[in-house]
Scaffold this motif. Sequence first.
Motif, PDB file in Angstrom:
ATOM      1  N   GLU A  50      34.135 118.768 -14.206  1.00  0.00           N
ATOM      2  CA  GLU A  50      33.453 119.468 -13.115  1.00  0.00           C
ATOM      3  C   GLU A  50      31.930 119.486 -13.277  1.00  0.00           C
ATOM      4  O   GLU A  50      31.204 119.513 -12.287  1.00  0.00           O
ATOM      5  CB  GLU A  50      33.994 120.893 -12.975  1.00  0.00           C
ATOM      6  CG  GLU A  50      35.479 120.890 -12.603  1.00  0.00           C
ATOM      7  CD  GLU A  50      36.072 122.290 -12.490  1.00  0.00           C
ATOM      8  OE1 GLU A  50      35.327 123.249 -12.228  1.00  0.00           O
ATOM      9  OE2 GLU A  50      37.297 122.412 -12.703  1.00  0.00           O
ATOM     10  N   ASP A  51      31.469 119.500 -14.533  1.00  0.00           N
ATOM     11  CA  ASP A  51      30.026 119.674 -14.749  1.00  0.00           C
ATOM     12  C   ASP A  51      29.353 118.377 -15.204  1.00  0.00           C
ATOM     13  O   ASP A  51      28.173 118.374 -15.506  1.00  0.00           O
ATOM     14  CB  ASP A  51      29.773 120.761 -15.804  1.00  0.00           C
ATOM     15  CG  ASP A  51      30.538 122.034 -15.506  1.00  0.00           C
ATOM     16  OD1 ASP A  51      30.789 122.317 -14.324  1.00  0.00           O
ATOM     17  OD2 ASP A  51      30.905 122.746 -16.465  1.00  0.00           O
TER      18      ASP A  51
ATOM     19  N   SER B  79      27.550 120.030 -22.554  1.00  0.00           N
ATOM     20  CA  SER B  79      27.920 121.418 -22.271  1.00  0.00           C
ATOM     21  C   SER B  79      28.213 122.125 -23.576  1.00  0.00           C
ATOM     22  O   SER B  79      28.501 121.487 -24.593  1.00  0.00           O
ATOM     23  CB  SER B  79      29.165 121.469 -21.377  1.00  0.00           C
ATOM     24  OG  SER B  79      28.884 121.019 -20.082  1.00  0.00           O
TER      25      SER B  79
ATOM     26  N   SER C  41      26.176 122.841 -18.635  1.00  0.00           N
ATOM     27  CA  SER C  41      26.894 124.105 -18.393  1.00  0.00           C
ATOM     28  C   SER C  41      27.257 124.772 -19.704  1.00  0.00           C
ATOM     29  O   SER C  41      27.238 124.149 -20.770  1.00  0.00           O
ATOM     30  CB  SER C  41      28.178 123.847 -17.594  1.00  0.00           C
ATOM     31  OG  SER C  41      29.079 123.056 -18.335  1.00  0.00           O
TER      32      SER C  41
ATOM     33  N   CYS D 289      34.209 121.203 -18.417  1.00  0.00           N
ATOM     34  CA  CYS D 289      32.810 120.770 -18.597  1.00  0.00           C
ATOM     35  C   CYS D 289      32.668 119.291 -18.260  1.00  0.00           C
ATOM     36  O   CYS D 289      31.691 118.877 -17.630  1.00  0.00           O
ATOM     37  CB  CYS D 289      32.367 120.990 -20.044  1.00  0.00           C
ATOM     38  SG  CYS D 289      32.269 122.720 -20.514  1.00  0.00           S
TER      39      CYS D 289
END
Lengths: 255, 255, 255, 255, 255, 255
Positions: free
Chosen positions: D175-176, D115, D142, D172
């Motif tokens: 969650e990502d 990210s 992300s 990041c």
Amino acid sequence: MALIRVITPLCSMSDEMAKDTMNEVNCLSDIQFSFDNVVLGVGPASIENSFDEAYTAPLVAIKAMEAEQDGCQAVIIDCMGDPGMHAAREAVSIPVIGPGECAMHMAATLGHQFSCVSILDSVRPIFFDHARIYGIGHKLASVRTIGVGVTELEKYGAEQINAMLLEQSLKCIQEDHADSIILGCTGFVGVAEWLQQELEKQGFAVPVINPLPTAALQAIAMIRGKIRHSKRAYKKPNLQKYEGVKFPSPDTTKR
Amino acid sequence: MALIRVITPLCSMSDEMAKDTMNEVNCLSDIQFSFDNVVLGVGPASIENSFDEAYTAPLVAIKAMEAEQDGCQAVIIDCMGDPGMHAAREAVSIPVIGPGECAMHMAATLGHQFSCVSILDSVRPIFFDHARIYGIGHKLASVRTIGVGVTELEKYGAEQINAMLLEQSLKCIQEDHADSIILGCTGFVGVAEWLQQELEKQGFAVPVINPLPTAALQAIAMIRGKIRHSKRAYKKPNLQKYEGVKFPSPDTTKR
Amino acid sequence: MALIRVITPLCSMSDEMAKDTMNEVNCLSDIQFSFDNVVLGVGPASIENSFDEAYTAPLVAIKAMEAEQDGCQAVIIDCMGDPGMHAAREAVSIPVIGPGECAMHMAATLGHQFSCVSILDSVRPIFFDHARIYGIGHKLASVRTIGVGVTELEKYGAEQINAMLLEQSLKCIQEDHADSIILGCTGFVGVAEWLQQELEKQGFAVPVINPLPTAALQAIAMIRGKIRHSKRAYKKPNLQKYEGVKFPSPDTTKR
Amino acid sequence: MALIRVITPLCSMSDEMAKDTMNEVNCLSDIQFSFDNVVLGVGPASIENSFDEAYTAPLVAIKAMEAEQDGCQAVIIDCMGDPGMHAAREAVSIPVIGPGECAMHMAATLGHQFSCVSILDSVRPIFFDHARIYGIGHKLASVRTIGVGVTELEKYGAEQINAMLLEQSLKCIQEDHADSIILGCTGFVGVAEWLQQELEKQGFAVPVINPLPTAALQAIAMIRGKIRHSKRAYKKPNLQKYEGVKFPSPDTTKR
Amino acid sequence: MALIRVITPLCSMSDEMAKDTMNEVNCLSDIQFSFDNVVLGVGPASIENSFDEAYTAPLVAIKAMEAEQDGCQAVIIDCMGDPGMHAAREAVSIPVIGPGECAMHMAATLGHQFSCVSILDSVRPIFFDHARIYGIGHKLASVRTIGVGVTELEKYGAEQINAMLLEQSLKCIQEDHADSIILGCTGFVGVAEWLQQELEKQGFAVPVINPLPTAALQAIAMIRGKIRHSKRAYKKPNLQKYEGVKFPSPDTTKR
Amino acid sequence: MALIRVITPLCSMSDEMAKDTMNEVNCLSDIQFSFDNVVLGVGPASIENSFDEAYTAPLVAIKAMEAEQDGCQAVIIDCMGDPGMHAAREAVSIPVIGPGECAMHMAATLGHQFSCVSILDSVRPIFFDHARIYGIGHKLASVRTIGVGVTELEKYGAEQINAMLLEQSLKCIQEDHADSIILGCTGFVGVAEWLQQELEKQGFAVPVINPLPTAALQAIAMIRGKIRHSKRAYKKPNLQKYEGVKFPSPDTTKR
């Protein structure tokens, strides 16, 4: 014994063609399953474009509803374009197999890339669009066609058609890097084995997927494994909101 | 009667686990097929990352060679990570089924998007990388995990593990738009049916794919349909160029 | 002075080949770094397919563990197929460079699209699959091959091999729109500079990436910049759960 | 000793900022390379959108032409948006490094997904568009931002900005699914090391890529490896067809 | 009556060329709209690469600001490379139409795949990169070029250029499966209709998109439908932070 | 004056709804064009899934044939699912506009990413599948729905429906990074302007695309620009091969 119905999305089919078609699924030798066959009664003599697909789609869905009421445990749509597949899955709870989808996923597991050899150029974008929806990713290398419509196949004769299919298959292998071939029309009956042997003779150990029997194997696998399509994905349509249409009734005494 | 071999890519397996595993494929009720099971004898007690996969891959390929010599008509790799699948396909001519690949392609035909629920976060990128190679396109919506390694499953007990799998499955459905679920570990034996019913009870008509029996159904379908992997894709490796290694000999008298 | 180890994933290597290989990295003239070289001792004489990759992968990972214990600050896998790269990254904390991955990312920054010219057609799908995993997107335009295996390279002689590589490179540029070329085998020693000049002479200002020195430059960059692979991505495997295997012990007195 | 020029695409830069910026590249300890720095003299005080990028792009390209005439062996554009990178590569024959492109390709090799944490939401689509052009595939998980423009960074102070960057980096990761982080602005000087340590403390072994030194390492690697951008990809523009513009003349006596 | 301004991103344009260009938009016969035309006054005589695009981009954005102040209701950038399109959209609130973007989205709706026929190979990667940013997916089948720069078009003469465009269009249709063609340069005035008829004569019912009038139709549609670009996507740049630059002032009395 | 026909793919439509629908296209104030409206007479009261789409598709195609015979210069399918769009394009030579396709391509040019806000979750995968076929790439950020079917809209009343649409639109913007919104149902009449203003008030300068008038603008643009769909892509179907069906005859005296 479980009954699986093959729905041929054409107005009619010659006795010979019907016999040849059913031979393809009956030779799978799974004695716990049997197959029968219906046609639409109205509609086109062949499926070669989006119009033909659209015309037959609702009729296929209705035939699937009848099959479910007749106690069939799965239906197979006898056309590589899979007309009405999503609609039929919504309409019934038994498995609905489209040979196009089924053959592509089988081919995807057989090697790195596959090609389809089919009838007319008009099916090329349809196959690619279906591959996009089916999630086939990079696996579909190419679609090549022999330039002969379904209703003209007889005019050319098996030998010439076979030679054309071989020629296109060789191009798929040598120019497009395909290492498996899908026969891109369920009307190419009795060709797959010959084509695979011929490719083998020319030094190409490439499986040729025959879509209708592959669909039959998938139907058998789903019934045996008690696997059903997701009704969350394919929710029952509300038929009450239709006007001027008579759908096969689920509470029929036929069942 | 055709014999299909399940290769469990672990050093060993408890009798109970072996029995449970074989139950999953024996209940398919196709009397023309039987299954047996082997383990690797050396190696890891579980497969949870790339190292474990890499370690077991050549051993799986060698077990596949033995299976072919023993007259098996297909082999199934008993692990969602499909370790050694491509290598084994090169080494033998019988079908080599990876439950990961096979379950993904089955799930892709059941609805619009599917998710995997699995053990540890370390398998998440592996599943996504495999999906990329297998050509799964947009169909894999998510991989969610319960945070429990294979060897710890017993510690938690079936009830707690099942509850965790249900919780993650619900998230896949509600947050990631999955409409089918793949059980992401062949060690989750006897869970699939319960999980599907539980989801149904909560209002989610979502099929749960059990990877090992799905692989068995694919093996049966390939044998019955005389479908083989592409030897153009998976060319025979040259074992003569190996030094210090003794491979199962193809001209053995065992055959 | 930092030591970087080149792991050649073959059973053995001729003295001449070893010398040529080390020349490729020693000429980079960064006096703060030195290189040494090991082979596997067992295994294949060349890497040409998934079986060879699978066989060597765990051995490469173990050699990486030894390198870390010997105080090396990075390891380079001397093969474009990057066998064992992910496994080795899990096994150790020092950078593990795969020339395939490294050359692709370098090439991706040099122009709009690149091609690989390599040995046999069997590596083509492997390179594309790796590109998919490495996230290379549309940048890999094509893989073209000369149809000569690694162990046959000598038979043809450098001049003929070079001519074949030039021929394929020209096709990559003129037919596939490549504007950079990767030499797709670390066995093509001493070719890159000649090939780049020859292309220049024919009017094509196209860089030719030599994968091994490119990997060496990446190793140097990572050491100098104190950049390490993500241990969140490549978590340490649990070697305690292995049976019948003796891994290099991290608490060795050698360190 | 090779000279590498850092082109900061701003009208001006404070002495302190200039010193901090040069510290980032000077600490790489490669005594065969030195760096100098120029600004544009006119234009924006920060780069935060497509307008700023477009405005500075031709000025960066012209500064690159001057650098080539001054005997520099590479130029680095001191901005994650890489303004003028393609134009400058066409204008000169020395390597032109964009930290955005360079950091993304480095990050792509460090784990499965990365990210960017950056300044304002307006850079988010720019980074994604660049990733699309650079061929980064699925690797960019992300882009998250702290909602503070470059010229406001000082107002908040380092401590608060660092805390914001840490907060976004954690999102990041958690969650990502990022397992590497790119600092998405070359104005975040002296943060990378702290951020990486802080993430480590919180249990996340995630490398933090500092774009400017990463670009410097790439410049060094390219010079040392004699690697140049493809002039087939980046053909020399025809400056004779320009009216009303005076470009740095290539036949200057300065050279 | 609404005024739409065509910004030709060249230093100058001959009277004849200007007349021909305006003819293309004036023949659309929508009496509620009129068009005028400006050139940049400085800069290149043609746009053929990233350098030319970068050079003209800020000048186009400034001309768009002037157009907005002059009361124009939309601007069209008269170049298939859409130089400055994103920057201009940030700078103003009226629609800014790039013929490249606009023609690609129109072509995407006309059939399954389209191709561009353009001037020089140097525009090929630019068009593909734009297609990536514009979200054109698989719809762009190919870019083929005639190998003649904009400033050389006159030298060859219309007849020869037309023949070249026809030749390339036929290749797009027959080899790349395009079923629509975009004229890939706004300098090809008065060709589209002829080319479409010629293709028709040769049996190819393939629409030829003329980018400038297509952009004009899009401008008209947006004005009539009160559709504007997203100011959330294209936020107003902060011009106060620019030094040494004089932008058109929004509070001018001209308005 | 050119006539454009709006085909509403429902069995019937209330007078009020018909009036509201026609208002949306009549307010575009292009005096050279007029619109009329037809319904199917049979079939569903709303389109909410694949079954409804499949059922109405051939009926829409037949209505398009009638429209062409009636001298209409374009037809618009009054449904975001674009039922029968491809079939109708094959059946006729006049433009056939699907609001779904048309709105997506318009939205793709307005910003970086757009979302659709629609009725029921069952349309979500349909919109994504269509986006895949239409070539929309990454531009479709999300589809969010209010959970209210078309036939229930009245039950809730405009105010409540509007509030729900606003709520979902805000989620699209804030959580999915959409910077444009498409109203995902042509039954949401008279909402677009209000929704756009409401979003503006809350600080989000995000255009709201109203699909039916956008389709009307596209129809006008195509007629004015003499742009037609590719008959190479959409070849005329062979209606002679249909049995038991009576299609509108092209040689009718009505023409």
